[in-house]
Scaffold this motif. Structure first.
Motif, mmCIF file in Angstrom:
data_model
loop_
_atom_site.group_PDB
_atom_site.id
_atom_site.type_symbol
_atom_site.label_atom_id
_atom_site.label_comp_id
_atom_site.label_asym_id
_atom_site.label_seq_id
_atom_site.Cartn_x
_atom_site.Cartn_y
_atom_site.Cartn_z
ATOM 1 N N GLY A 85 86.478 9.107 -41.282
ATOM 2 C CA GLY A 85 87.405 9.975 -40.773
ATOM 3 C C GLY A 85 88.191 10.660 -42.010
ATOM 4 N N PRO A 86 89.355 11.122 -41.878
ATOM 5 C CA PRO A 86 90.225 11.598 -42.830
ATOM 6 C C PRO A 86 90.503 10.608 -43.983
ATOM 7 C CG PRO A 86 91.415 11.512 -40.819
ATOM 8 C CD PRO A 86 89.908 11.086 -40.435
ATOM 9 N N LYS A 87 90.573 11.169 -44.963
ATOM 10 C CA LYS A 87 90.960 10.385 -46.310
ATOM 11 C C LYS A 87 92.257 10.383 -46.536
ATOM 12 C CE LYS A 87 86.478 9.292 -47.066
ATOM 13 N NZ LYS A 87 85.751 8.429 -46.438
ATOM 14 N N SER A 92 91.767 4.368 -48.107
ATOM 15 C CA SER A 92 91.592 3.067 -47.197
ATOM 16 C C SER A 92 90.088 3.064 -46.574
ATOM 17 C CB SER A 92 92.766 3.186 -46.286
ATOM 18 O OG SER A 92 92.582 4.512 -45.560
ATOM 19 N N SER A 93 89.274 3.592 -47.003
ATOM 20 C CA SER A 93 87.802 3.555 -46.214
ATOM 21 C C SER A 93 87.455 2.104 -45.859
ATOM 22 C CB SER A 93 86.808 4.315 -46.775
ATOM 23 O OG SER A 93 87.073 5.602 -47.043
ATOM 24 N N ALA A 120 98.530 7.450 -41.857
ATOM 25 C CA ALA A 120 98.695 7.887 -40.583
ATOM 26 C C ALA A 120 97.435 8.474 -39.980
ATOM 27 C CB ALA A 120 100.113 8.719 -40.483
ATOM 28 N N LYS A 121 96.825 9.454 -40.611
ATOM 29 C CA LYS A 121 95.822 10.253 -39.961
ATOM 30 C C LYS A 121 94.618 9.159 -39.818
ATOM 31 C CE LYS A 121 97.150 14.805 -41.504
ATOM 32 N NZ LYS A 121 96.574 16.189 -42.401
ATOM 33 N N PRO A 122 94.363 8.470 -41.034
ATOM 34 C CA PRO A 122 93.187 7.585 -40.600
ATOM 35 C C PRO A 122 93.403 6.567 -39.562
ATOM 36 C CG PRO A 122 93.647 7.636 -43.025
ATOM 37 C CD PRO A 122 94.894 8.278 -42.417
#
Length: 159
Positions: A85-87, A92-93, A120-122
């Motif tokens: 997803g978004p970084k 935080s991958s 927040a986005k992840p």
């Protein structure tokens, strides 16, 4: 600096007084503790829930398992990277890969010490409602102290 982008204020029903841990109520534009009188501006962003006169607290916890066997069999390898997803500005991958492996998405996630609120986005991508707290960051949803979390017990699925 970007202003906070709250995921709504879904978390306000779970707020507790940082001084006495009693649930707070919203009365007009103020969150107030009817037990000890703590109050703060409900319209502020971030909402200031840092303790002012915290009561002493002693936690008594029963050990529910023996840690040694669990630790001796724990997998200490880095997780397989599955998050796509978004970084965030702080990568935080691995964290979200491990989270997705451990449990399905959906739930409420507390980012303790959120800093720039970049997770927040992840978190949303993984199916979690997000709230970020930090002692000082202007980007946080709440100003709060980790020693006096301003939430009623069992408010979050992931911290």
């Amino acid at each position: 600096m970007n202003p906070p982008q709250p995921d709504g204020r879904w978390f306000t029903d779970a707020l507790a007084c940082p001084d006495c841990q009693t649930a707070v109520a919203q009365v007009d534009t103020v969150f107030i503790c009817r037990e000890c009188g703590f109050s703060t501006d409900a319209g502020a962003m971030p909402i200031d829930l840092r303790p002012r006169n915290p009561r002493p607290f002693l936690a008594n916890m029963r050990r529910t398992f023996e840690p040694a066997p669990a630790l001796s069999s724990a997998d200490l390898h880095r997780p397989r990277l599955s998050y796509d997803g978004p970084k965030a500005s702080r990568d935080s991958s691995e964290l979200f890969s491990a989270l997705l492996e451990a449990r399905s998405g959906n739930g409420d996630l507390l980012d303790l010490g959120c800093g720039p609120r970049d997770q927040a986005k992840p978190a949303r991508h993984c199916g979690y409602r997000y709230v970020g707290i930090d002692l000082f960051s202007a980007n946080a949803d709440l100003h709060a102290d980790a020693h006096a979390l301003p939430f009623v017990p069992a408010s979050f699925d992931v911290v």
